[in-house]
Motif scaffolding. Structure first.
Motif, PDB file in Angstrom:
ATOM      1  N   ARG A 100     -13.936 -19.521 -32.905  1.00  0.00           N
ATOM      2  CA  ARG A 100     -14.266 -20.748 -32.208  1.00  0.00           C
ATOM      3  C   ARG A 100     -13.968 -21.957 -33.093  1.00  0.00           C
ATOM      4  O   ARG A 100     -14.027 -21.882 -34.325  1.00  0.00           O
ATOM      5  N   LEU A 101     -13.652 -23.071 -32.446  1.00  0.00           N
ATOM      6  CA  LEU A 101     -13.596 -24.354 -33.131  1.00  0.00           C
ATOM      7  C   LEU A 101     -15.028 -24.877 -33.288  1.00  0.00           C
ATOM      8  O   LEU A 101     -15.917 -24.502 -32.527  1.00  0.00           O
ATOM      9  N   PRO A 102     -15.268 -25.746 -34.256  1.00  0.00           N
ATOM     10  CA  PRO A 102     -16.633 -26.263 -34.436  1.00  0.00           C
ATOM     11  C   PRO A 102     -17.209 -26.894 -33.165  1.00  0.00           C
ATOM     12  O   PRO A 102     -18.400 -26.738 -32.882  1.00  0.00           O
ATOM     13  N   SER A 103     -16.367 -27.575 -32.399  1.00  0.00           N
ATOM     14  CA  SER A 103     -16.852 -28.236 -31.177  1.00  0.00           C
ATOM     15  C   SER A 103     -17.241 -27.243 -30.092  1.00  0.00           C
ATOM     16  O   SER A 103     -17.901 -27.606 -29.117  1.00  0.00           O
ATOM     17  N   GLU A 104     -16.847 -25.980 -30.249  1.00  0.00           N
ATOM     18  CA  GLU A 104     -17.131 -24.957 -29.242  1.00  0.00           C
ATOM     19  C   GLU A 104     -18.329 -24.085 -29.597  1.00  0.00           C
ATOM     20  O   GLU A 104     -18.701 -23.197 -28.832  1.00  0.00           O
ATOM     21  N   VAL A 105     -18.915 -24.318 -30.750  1.00  0.00           N
ATOM     22  CA  VAL A 105     -20.004 -23.467 -31.222  1.00  0.00           C
ATOM     23  C   VAL A 105     -21.282 -23.743 -30.439  1.00  0.00           C
ATOM     24  O   VAL A 105     -21.663 -24.898 -30.232  1.00  0.00           O
ATOM     25  N   SER A 106     -21.943 -22.658 -30.007  1.00  0.00           N
ATOM     26  CA  SER A 106     -23.191 -22.772 -29.254  1.00  0.00           C
ATOM     27  C   SER A 106     -24.309 -22.073 -30.022  1.00  0.00           C
ATOM     28  O   SER A 106     -24.089 -21.423 -31.048  1.00  0.00           O
ATOM     29  N   ALA A 107     -25.523 -22.191 -29.505  1.00  0.00           N
ATOM     30  CA  ALA A 107     -26.670 -21.517 -30.125  1.00  0.00           C
ATOM     31  C   ALA A 107     -26.467 -20.012 -30.147  1.00  0.00           C
ATOM     32  O   ALA A 107     -26.894 -19.327 -31.084  1.00  0.00           O
ATOM     33  N   ASP A 108     -25.813 -19.466 -29.124  1.00  0.00           N
ATOM     34  CA  ASP A 108     -25.547 -18.031 -29.066  1.00  0.00           C
ATOM     35  C   ASP A 108     -24.685 -17.592 -30.240  1.00  0.00           C
ATOM     36  O   ASP A 108     -24.928 -16.556 -30.856  1.00  0.00           O
ATOM     37  N   HIS A 109     -23.663 -18.380 -30.571  1.00  0.00           N
ATOM     38  CA  HIS A 109     -22.808 -18.042 -31.705  1.00  0.00           C
ATOM     39  C   HIS A 109     -23.597 -18.070 -33.009  1.00  0.00           C
ATOM     40  O   HIS A 109     -23.428 -17.204 -33.873  1.00  0.00           O
ATOM     41  N   LEU A 110     -24.462 -19.063 -33.163  1.00  0.00           N
ATOM     42  CA  LEU A 110     -25.171 -19.251 -34.423  1.00  0.00           C
ATOM     43  C   LEU A 110     -26.195 -18.158 -34.693  1.00  0.00           C
ATOM     44  O   LEU A 110     -26.649 -18.002 -35.827  1.00  0.00           O
ATOM     45  N   SER A 111     -26.554 -17.376 -33.691  1.00  0.00           N
ATOM     46  CA  SER A 111     -27.553 -16.329 -33.887  1.00  0.00           C
ATOM     47  C   SER A 111     -26.953 -15.019 -34.378  1.00  0.00           C
ATOM     48  O   SER A 111     -27.694 -14.089 -34.698  1.00  0.00           O
ATOM     49  N   GLY A 112     -25.625 -14.924 -34.446  1.00  0.00           N
ATOM     50  CA  GLY A 112     -24.985 -13.699 -34.912  1.00  0.00           C
ATOM     51  C   GLY A 112     -24.482 -13.841 -36.340  1.00  0.00           C
ATOM     52  O   GLY A 112     -24.880 -14.735 -37.084  1.00  0.00           O
TER      53      GLY A 112
END
Length: 375
Positions: free
Chosen positions: A183-195
């Protein structure tokens, strides 16, 4: 090397469960597949192999236990809360059995890690994996990055593309049963950050890396902009020492080489110093592994550099098969808890980054682990 008895026992048990239910591997593949997580037939075959069994993630063993706790066998994995009392008892027993096998295998792998290589840094047990890569500024993008272009290619929006492709292929190959995304930084969501997160690139173009470096206060390494460099940011350790790239003046410059103005337009103005062109001969790379502050059961890996050569050098430290085994062994012995930060030299020869060999002490500029901080 022959598989451990523990690994063979788990493989045999998984196969017995499938065959006792008269399922083919294809049938089981369908039953275990979820909307966002596919289990391939080849993956099931690798889990059942008696000669080279692969270790299933713990969440997959839970799925096995849920599926085979119900009779008759359902077409899809049931929810635990929907199990009847006797089914819940079978689920608990089978789950405990399968996880017990897995724990024995993990214990065996840990105890033999120094001699056999053990688990590698990018071999994850479970969870989603997201690679976050910086976005190329609009003025530096290829026309093919434009959505209106009929030959639009999304990857042209990514900076550090060499490093991304290297890491993407390696992580996918090492974790065939897990979901791997970029993902690009602008596409990062909370779901991504939990993995599991793998951050590629520096703070100038990757605002996620910049934010997380502020969150991860335990890492005594910071990256900061300095007046002498327009295109990169140097590293600074908590003791105040700075780590800079090495440039050499080109004495006999090619008369057809880009001018200073052209380099500035291409965001490569550091290739000039005053009125003289110069060549990058050594970059600095940061490789760090820490717990994910958003989910302590997952990790964050940072692969960074002053310039893109350093970013690629950080990635290749653990993907380049010419030095990977030695580097993994060094990390396992030096940082047994798997949490570390390293600054490394990355020589640049004819424009190409040379992968750091961690056994060469001169390549290790700075090392940190939580144990070091406590002493």
């Amino acid at each position: 090397m022959a598989p451990s008895p523990e690994a063979v026992r788990l493989a045999r048990r998984l196969r017995d469960l499938r065959e006792s239910a008269r399922l083919t591997q294809k049938d089981l593949s369908r039953a275990l597949t979820l909307p966002d997580s596919r289990v391939a037939v080849a993956t099931i075959s690798s889990w059942e192999s008696h000669t080279n069994p692969k270790l299933p993630p713990e969440e997959r063993l839970r799925s096995y236990a849920l599926l085979f706790a119900v009779s008759p066998l359902p077409n899809r994995i049931p929810r635990e809360q929907d199990l009847a009392a006797d089914e819940r008892e079978r689920f608990t027993s089978l789950h405990r059995e399968l996880v017990g096998f897995r724990d024995e295998i993990r214990h065996h792998q840990t105890s033999t890690a120094p001699s056999s290589g053990g688990a590698y840094t990018f071999d994850f047990e479970s969870g989603r994996i997201t690679l976050i890569c910086p976005e190329v500024p609009e003025e530096g993008r290829s026309p093919l990055a434009d959505l209106a272009n009929p030959n639009h290619t999304r990857l042209y929006k990514y900076a550090d593309l060499d490093a991304l492709i290297e890491m993407w292929g390696h992580v996918r190959a090492s974790n065939p049963e897990l979901r791997v995304r970029h993902r690009l930084p602008s596409e990062v969501s909370a779901d991504h950050l939990s993995g599991h997160l793998i951050l590629i690139g520096g703070i100038a173009w990757n605002n996620v890396t910049s934010r997380l470096l502020r969150v991860l206060d335990n890492l005594p390494i910071r990256q900061l902009q300095v007046p002498d460099l327009a295109d990169g940011e140097i590293f600074k350790s908590r003791d105040g020492r700075e780590y800079l790239p090495v440039w050499e003046t080109i004495k006999d410059a090619d008369p057809d080489a880009p001018s200073k103005a052209e380099l500035e337009a291409d965001q490569a103005q550091d290739a000039w110093k005053g009125d003289s062109p110069r060549e990058l001969v050594e970059d600095v790379a940061l490789l760090a592994r820490l717990p994910n502050p958003f989910n302590q059961s997952r990790t964050i890996t940072i692969c960074n550099g002053v310039y893109s050569r350093g970013v690629l050098g950080a990635v290749r430290t653990l993907t380049d098969d010419s030095v990977r085994e030695r580097n993994e062994a060094y990390l396992a012995n030096r940082f047994p808890n798997g949490i570390f930060g390293l600054l490394m030299r990355v020589p640049v020869i004819n424009g190409e980054a040379v992968t750091p060999d961690l056994e060469i002490s001169e390549n290790r500029l700075f090392e940190w682990s939580p144990e070091d901080a406590d002493t």
